[in-house]
Scaffold this active site. Structure first.
Site, PDB file in Angstrom:
ATOM      1  N   ARG A  43       0.855  -1.180   0.000  1.00 55.28           N
ATOM      2  CA  ARG A  43       0.000   0.000   0.000  1.00 55.28           C
ATOM      3  C   ARG A  43       0.895   1.234   0.000  1.00 55.28           C
ATOM      4  O   ARG A  43       2.106   1.139   0.183  1.00 55.28           O
ATOM      5  CB  ARG A  43      -0.923  -0.012   1.217  1.00 55.28           C
ATOM      6  CG  ARG A  43      -1.892  -1.187   1.235  1.00 55.28           C
ATOM      7  CD  ARG A  43      -2.731  -1.192   2.503  1.00 55.28           C
ATOM      8  NE  ARG A  43      -3.726  -2.247   2.510  1.00 55.28           N
ATOM      9  CZ  ARG A  43      -3.510  -3.495   2.911  1.00 55.28           C
ATOM     10  NH1 ARG A  43      -2.310  -3.853   3.326  1.00 55.28           N
ATOM     11  NH2 ARG A  43      -4.486  -4.383   2.888  1.00 55.28           N
ATOM     12  N   GLY A  66      -0.362  -0.488 -14.715  1.00 55.53           N
ATOM     13  CA  GLY A  66      -1.664  -0.115 -15.241  1.00 55.53           C
ATOM     14  C   GLY A  66      -2.207   1.138 -14.590  1.00 55.53           C
ATOM     15  O   GLY A  66      -3.368   1.496 -14.795  1.00 55.53           O
ATOM     16  N   THR A  67      -1.374   1.824 -13.812  1.00 57.34           N
ATOM     17  CA  THR A  67      -1.789   3.085 -13.189  1.00 57.34           C
ATOM     18  C   THR A  67      -1.813   4.184 -14.247  1.00 57.34           C
ATOM     19  O   THR A  67      -0.880   4.299 -15.046  1.00 57.34           O
ATOM     20  CB  THR A  67      -0.815   3.482 -12.062  1.00 57.34           C
ATOM     21  OG1 THR A  67      -0.696   2.397 -11.147  1.00 57.34           O
ATOM     22  CG2 THR A  67      -1.300   4.726 -11.332  1.00 57.34           C
ATOM     23  N   THR A  68      -2.857   4.990 -14.259  1.00 62.72           N
ATOM     24  CA  THR A  68      -2.937   6.103 -15.208  1.00 62.72           C
ATOM     25  C   THR A  68      -2.824   7.429 -14.460  1.00 62.72           C
ATOM     26  O   THR A  68      -2.860   7.474 -13.237  1.00 62.72           O
ATOM     27  CB  THR A  68      -4.252   6.053 -16.005  1.00 62.72           C
ATOM     28  OG1 THR A  68      -5.367   6.110 -15.099  1.00 62.72           O
ATOM     29  CG2 THR A  68      -4.347   4.766 -16.817  1.00 62.72           C
ATOM     30  N   GLY A  75       0.352   0.019 -19.685  1.00 57.63           N
ATOM     31  CA  GLY A  75      -0.890  -0.080 -20.440  1.00 57.63           C
ATOM     32  C   GLY A  75      -1.954   0.794 -19.807  1.00 57.63           C
ATOM     33  O   GLY A  75      -2.152   0.751 -18.591  1.00 57.63           O
ATOM     34  N   PHE A 114      -5.480  -3.019 -19.541  1.00 55.81           N
ATOM     35  CA  PHE A 114      -4.962  -4.351 -19.808  1.00 55.81           C
ATOM     36  C   PHE A 114      -6.044  -5.345 -20.216  1.00 55.81           C
ATOM     37  O   PHE A 114      -5.734  -6.508 -20.480  1.00 55.81           O
ATOM     38  CB  PHE A 114      -4.188  -4.869 -18.591  1.00 55.81           C
ATOM     39  CG  PHE A 114      -2.811  -4.296 -18.489  1.00 55.81           C
ATOM     40  CD1 PHE A 114      -1.752  -4.887 -19.155  1.00 55.81           C
ATOM     41  CD2 PHE A 114      -2.580  -3.150 -17.764  1.00 55.81           C
ATOM     42  CE1 PHE A 114      -0.481  -4.346 -19.090  1.00 55.81           C
ATOM     43  CE2 PHE A 114      -1.315  -2.597 -17.685  1.00 55.81           C
ATOM     44  CZ  PHE A 114      -0.256  -3.198 -18.355  1.00 55.81           C
ATOM     45  N   HIS A 121     -16.783   6.048 -15.690  1.00 57.68           N
ATOM     46  CA  HIS A 121     -16.095   5.240 -14.690  1.00 57.68           C
ATOM     47  C   HIS A 121     -16.708   5.457 -13.313  1.00 57.68           C
ATOM     48  O   HIS A 121     -17.476   6.393 -13.099  1.00 57.68           O
ATOM     49  CB  HIS A 121     -14.601   5.582 -14.638  1.00 57.68           C
ATOM     50  CG  HIS A 121     -13.806   4.935 -15.731  1.00 57.68           C
ATOM     51  ND1 HIS A 121     -13.669   5.501 -16.971  1.00 57.68           N
ATOM     52  CD2 HIS A 121     -13.121   3.762 -15.762  1.00 57.68           C
ATOM     53  CE1 HIS A 121     -12.922   4.702 -17.732  1.00 57.68           C
ATOM     54  NE2 HIS A 121     -12.579   3.646 -17.022  1.00 57.68           N
ATOM     55  N   LYS A 159     -12.432   6.815  -9.342  1.00 54.36           N
ATOM     56  CA  LYS A 159     -11.360   7.037 -10.319  1.00 54.36           C
ATOM     57  C   LYS A 159     -10.883   8.481 -10.216  1.00 54.36           C
ATOM     58  O   LYS A 159     -11.673   9.416 -10.307  1.00 54.36           O
ATOM     59  CB  LYS A 159     -11.837   6.729 -11.735  1.00 54.36           C
ATOM     60  CG  LYS A 159     -10.710   6.835 -12.764  1.00 54.36           C
ATOM     61  CD  LYS A 159     -11.060   6.147 -14.058  1.00 54.36           C
ATOM     62  CE  LYS A 159      -9.915   6.224 -15.051  1.00 54.36           C
ATOM     63  NZ  LYS A 159      -8.696   5.555 -14.555  1.00 54.36           N
ATOM     64  N   GLY A 201      -7.191   7.028 -18.789  1.00 51.81           N
ATOM     65  CA  GLY A 201      -6.056   6.703 -19.641  1.00 51.81           C
ATOM     66  C   GLY A 201      -6.493   5.978 -20.901  1.00 51.81           C
ATOM     67  O   GLY A 201      -5.922   6.177 -21.982  1.00 51.81           O
TER      68      GLY A 201
END
EC number: 1.17.1.8
Length: 234
Positions: A31, A71-73, A96, A99, A131, A135, A141
């Site tokens: 975390r 995969g973090t935007t 990405g 994904f 979303h 988010k 992204g």
């Protein structure tokens, strides 16, 4: 395969479940307040954290020669720095914006449709993404990747969140609604009709499965890759 999870929120927990189902072991569940203790034991790391933590997480992996899938935007202003670091360290890195296997096919459809529509000036393109309310970044992204796909294959030059888009801008309507994993729509509107392509995610499992598949693919390779490489779409 031993996996470090960098980010242990809702997505991290779904990734954990899928990874264990596929016979992998989780050696670190980090975390934001936790240290990187245990990272060195991993064969690969999967980063689904928050924009403020992504660069630190990716950097730590590359510095310790741990292949990393992110995969973090919302942090892409630093993307080129991470690419340069990966190359300097002879590391392994996949970023990405999404994904999901279905979304990556959707990216290809979006590119193809944009090429088909490029010379049809009767049509104007717009986008909508929806979303969940947790988010943090907008547009998503995935929406930015879709917009880039259109820009690369048409006369459009940029995207905007403003409703009054300029002639060569793609307007994106970013909505946040409770319990929506992710919906992306592309519209081509003329005076007489509309063409729409749409991807709707039913759960986070599609994103999680794709990230684990990407991690499995990345181990043993060197370089900077995308999901196009993982899925053989290049």
């Amino acid at each position: 395969m031993k996996i470090a999870l960098l980010g242990y929120g809702k997505m991290g927990k779904v990734i954990e479940g899928i990874a264990i189902e596929r016979g992998h072991e989780i050696v670190l569940k980090k975390r934001s307040q936790d240290t990187f203790e245990g990272l060195a034991n991993a064969d690969v790391a999967i980063d689904f954290s928050v924009p403020s933590s992504a660069v630190e997480n990716i950097t730590a992996c590359l510095e310790h020669n741990i292949p990393v899938v992110s995969g973090t935007t919302g942090w892409l202003e630093k993307y080129n720095e991470m690419v340069a670091l990966c190359k300097a360290k002879n590391g392994s890195f996949i970023y990405g914006s999404n994904f999901s296997l279905g979304v990556n096919i959707f990216f290809e459809l979006n590119d193809y449709l944009a090429k088909m529509m490029a010379n049809l000036k009767e049509y104007n393109v717009s986008m909508e993404e929806i979303h969940h309310t947790q988010k943090l970044d907008a547009p998503s992204g995935t929406a930015i990747s879709l917009a880039k796909g259109i820009i690369e294959n048409s006369a459009y030059t940029s995207w905007t969140l403003e409703k009054d888009a300029q002639e060569n801008q793609i307007p994106i309507d970013a909505k946040r609604i409770e319990n929506v994993p992710g919906t992306h729509s592309i519209f081509y509107d003329s005076k007489v009709d509309q063409i729409e392509i749409k991807h709707t995610a039913y759960s986070r499992e599609g994103f999680a499965l794709g990230s684990v598949i990407a991690a499995e693919w990345l181990v043993g390779k060197k370089g900077v890759f995308t999901m196009k490489d993982v899925l053989g779409l290049k």
